[in-house]
Design a protein around this motif. Sequence first.
Motif, PDB file in Angstrom:
ATOM      1  N   LEU A 138       0.976  -1.272   0.065  1.00 36.05           N
ATOM      2  CA  LEU A 138       0.099   0.175   0.242  1.00 36.05           C
ATOM      3  C   LEU A 138       0.977   1.408   0.169  1.00 36.05           C
ATOM      4  O   LEU A 138       0.534   2.220  -0.409  1.00 36.05           O
ATOM      5  CB  LEU A 138      -0.918  -0.610   0.884  1.00 36.05           C
ATOM      6  N   ALA A 139       2.085   1.550   0.524  1.00 42.11           N
ATOM      7  CA  ALA A 139       2.563   2.538   0.621  1.00 42.11           C
ATOM      8  C   ALA A 139       3.255   2.421  -0.510  1.00 42.11           C
ATOM      9  O   ALA A 139       3.242   3.605  -1.395  1.00 42.11           O
ATOM     10  CB  ALA A 139       3.532   2.795   2.251  1.00 42.11           C
ATOM     11  N   ILE A 140       4.199   1.494  -1.124  1.00 39.85           N
ATOM     12  CA  ILE A 140       4.839   2.286  -2.248  1.00 39.85           C
ATOM     13  C   ILE A 140       3.918   2.245  -3.476  1.00 39.85           C
ATOM     14  O   ILE A 140       4.173   3.593  -4.349  1.00 39.85           O
ATOM     15  CB  ILE A 140       5.419   0.472  -3.017  1.00 39.85           C
ATOM     16  N   ALA A 148       1.276   4.195  -2.098  1.00 41.25           N
ATOM     17  CA  ALA A 148       0.614   5.491  -2.648  1.00 41.25           C
ATOM     18  C   ALA A 148       1.835   6.327  -2.427  1.00 41.25           C
ATOM     19  O   ALA A 148       1.917   7.366  -3.817  1.00 41.25           O
ATOM     20  CB  ALA A 148       0.095   5.280  -0.913  1.00 41.25           C
ATOM     21  N   TYR A 149       2.500   6.023  -2.978  1.00 41.76           N
ATOM     22  CA  TYR A 149       3.556   6.957  -3.115  1.00 41.76           C
ATOM     23  C   TYR A 149       4.786   6.963  -4.352  1.00 41.76           C
ATOM     24  O   TYR A 149       5.501   7.586  -4.702  1.00 41.76           O
ATOM     25  CB  TYR A 149       5.298   6.515  -1.501  1.00 41.76           C
ATOM     26  N   HIS A 150       4.173   5.610  -4.897  1.00 44.55           N
ATOM     27  CA  HIS A 150       5.395   6.293  -6.565  1.00 44.55           C
ATOM     28  C   HIS A 150       4.021   6.201  -7.219  1.00 44.55           C
ATOM     29  O   HIS A 150       4.490   4.943  -8.320  1.00 44.55           O
ATOM     30  CB  HIS A 150       5.635   4.494  -6.030  1.00 44.55           C
ATOM     31  N   PRO A 160       2.687  11.629   4.416  1.00 45.99           N
ATOM     32  CA  PRO A 160       4.059  11.751   5.284  1.00 45.99           C
ATOM     33  C   PRO A 160       5.139  11.236   4.465  1.00 45.99           C
ATOM     34  O   PRO A 160       4.991  10.505   4.353  1.00 45.99           O
ATOM     35  CB  PRO A 160       3.253  11.003   6.362  1.00 45.99           C
ATOM     36  N   GLY A 161       6.170  12.875   5.166  1.00 48.60           N
ATOM     37  CA  GLY A 161       7.561  12.771   3.708  1.00 48.60           C
ATOM     38  C   GLY A 161       7.304  12.542   3.075  1.00 48.60           C
ATOM     39  O   GLY A 161       9.189  11.850   2.222  1.00 48.60           O
ATOM     40  N   LEU A 195      11.385  12.272   1.027  1.00 49.23           N
ATOM     41  CA  LEU A 195      12.162  11.173   0.092  1.00 49.23           C
ATOM     42  C   LEU A 195      11.908  11.179  -1.117  1.00 49.23           C
ATOM     43  O   LEU A 195      13.284  10.320  -1.693  1.00 49.23           O
ATOM     44  CB  LEU A 195      10.103   9.417  -0.016  1.00 49.23           C
ATOM     45  N   LEU A 253      14.644   8.674  -3.369  1.00 46.86           N
ATOM     46  CA  LEU A 253      14.543   7.241  -3.323  1.00 46.86           C
ATOM     47  C   LEU A 253      12.344   6.908  -3.887  1.00 46.86           C
ATOM     48  O   LEU A 253      12.033   6.028  -4.127  1.00 46.86           O
ATOM     49  CB  LEU A 253      14.178   7.404  -1.648  1.00 46.86           C
ATOM     50  N   GLU A 275      13.124   7.362  -7.166  1.00 48.42           N
ATOM     51  CA  GLU A 275      12.957   7.309  -8.980  1.00 48.42           C
ATOM     52  C   GLU A 275      12.767   6.286  -9.109  1.00 48.42           C
ATOM     53  O   GLU A 275      12.713   4.960  -7.899  1.00 48.42           O
ATOM     54  CB  GLU A 275      14.362   7.929  -8.712  1.00 48.42           C
TER      55      GLU A 275
END
Lengths: 234, 234, 267
Positions: B118-120, B122-124, B188-189, B193, B198, B200
């Motif tokens: 999930l985090a990956i 969301a962030y990617h 967050p963060g 990142l 991080l 990319e």
Amino acid sequence: MSDDVTPVEEDTVAQGGHAPEESLFEAPPLAEQERMCEAILFASAEPVSVRELNDRMPHGADAAEALVHLRKRYEGRGVHVVKVGDAWAMRTAPDLGFLMQKETVETRKLSRAAIETLAIIAYHQPVTRAEIEEIRGVSVSRGTVDQLLEMEWIRFGRRKMTPGRPVTFVVTPVFLDHFGLASARDLPGLKELRAAGLLENRPPPGTIPLGVKSDEEEDEVLDLSDGQPELFED
Amino acid sequence: MSDDVTPVEEDTVAQGGHAPEESLFEAPPLAEQERMCEAILFASAEPVSVRELNDRMPHGADAAEALVHLRKRYEGRGVHVVKVGDAWAMRTAPDLGFLMQKETVETRKLSRAAIETLAIIAYHQPVTRAEIEEIRGVSVSRGTVDQLLEMEWIRFGRRKMTPGRPVTFVVTPVFLDHFGLASARDLPGLKELRAAGLLENRPPPGTIPLGVKSDEEEDEVLDLSDGQPELFED
Amino acid sequence: MADTDLFEDMEKMSVAERMAAEALIVDVDGFEGPLDLLLTLSRTQKVDLRKISILDLAQQYLNFVERAKRLRLELAADYLVMAAWLAFLKSRLLLPPDPTEEGPSGEELAAHLAFQLERLQAMRDAAAKLMAQNRLGRDFFARGVPEKMERVRRVTYTATLLDLMQGYARLRTRDEFRPFIMDRDSVFTMEEALERMRGLIGFAGTWTDILSYLPDGWENDPKKRRSATAATFAASLELAKEGKVFIRQSETFAPIEVRKRDGRDER
């Protein structure tokens, strides 16, 4: 908004006005208690009693007092704080109930009886109910006429100068607009209906038999007008 | 948000400043529009889009403007007006969570794999399954993705313009709502990142033949900026 | 997943404990793949991930796999693939670069592995931060009694011209077939009136009521009379427009009269 409640007063109430119960903890300021009541009432599925509010709020809090302020704050807003029996709840303002409705429009095909009645009115206007019944061979239900009147496809015309002076029906500009007609006289005559294959007993190839309701009927109109552009012209 | 709007100005805006759109009806005063937004958001458990607010409010109303005032009115209260993606919702203030009866339906315990996936995403986002696997160094089980899809925290995004046109995953408004985020930009963060490089998509050295590489990279860059224009902009 | 060397711990354990620990280690859910294992091992170096020695890490991993083999643990294939790759990486890092060899250098490969570890760690941290966010239903709450949007269904009816025509055709052909004619027999057209008037106007040197021009047999039936009157009136206007007649009406609703325009009018 409770304009008369200033933060200063709130503190006074919270600290001074509240009888000191032998508590180790100081009660939160009234403004904070009000926030707490607000959040609890908002999130609760049921109305919440003062007792339950006090149970859930930190020790020393006075829900009854906080509610007075909260209620005042919501006066005139889109949401109200209301008393339900012994308990309290938040509700949308009654005058905004109309916002909670969503209108969905559903389009349905007109019934066969309505179409026939409408056709008779269009071709024979001004026409009385008795005349419609004579042509259809069955009595015309009140509902059918009312429906057409409500849709504003027909309206009352002048009374006929025959015994009883019956009312007549005529089609309206809304009707003409819906069917793309400049006037009722532009309706194709029987000869043209026949030329278009609409009067054949056997359905012409590629069309749907008369009376069979189908979604494709609309397509047929397109086909017809494409293939026989002269159909609706004089 | 125009934080400089004072109540005095509100009235001015409502009466004078509102440009008449070509409408037969006059829009209700802004104060009334604010009440309406308040009632609608209050009544709904789900975030409501500005578009839907406008649809439900009388013609000529400007929900976006009313929301600015409404949000301000609830600042510091026990209930907040929050933005969730393109929509708005009323939520209790997070600092009062301790007062609330916890929902019994605490979402199924997510596995570590599911949380990381999930985090990956969301962030990617938008991110392909292969990219998730590359980051985690392990294959992503179908069940993990299915669980997140079922919770409506992720959904399929646009296909990537790389060989095989793989599907991508993106997070949903339900995800944003659950984690109290106005947009994926507020993760967050995220900034740190990105600054650290991080986020990319750095292919392993020597794995992709030269020549093909440059084209693909261009596509991916385009895909990112097209698919999620708002997400990773500053 | 301790910070210390896992196998040192393991060798101090009892057999039963060791079996339990081994089961944990080979469990892919416990260690989420070789990259996860590498990340765990890297913690023993007790340095920032950016300063980590990939060479040392590769050696640690290879030791781990070696000891796992000694303990007759069955490692999943991807752990062995990683071991082979790390052995290759190690040789690249230790040996002087061979100019004839193609592909990325050992340093490039090591840098990428370091990047992967750092990125995985970063995503783990991000996931933890995400889960620590204020969450709906835990830290903040939606409306407890959402009001249902009342759906007001409004039905509109529609019909096509074809429906209408078919409906009409159906009626008119049901019993006896009676061709539909727009009751033409009670309609006197303007063309007919014009023709009639042109023929008669030559005789009208004096003012004459236009009603006297109505065709025979059209005066009595109200329908016919209405149609003929209208047509005759329209025809009169047409003739006046052409300059052939004069037309007059003394007052509202008084008879309308026409007279031929002739020589005396030119004077």
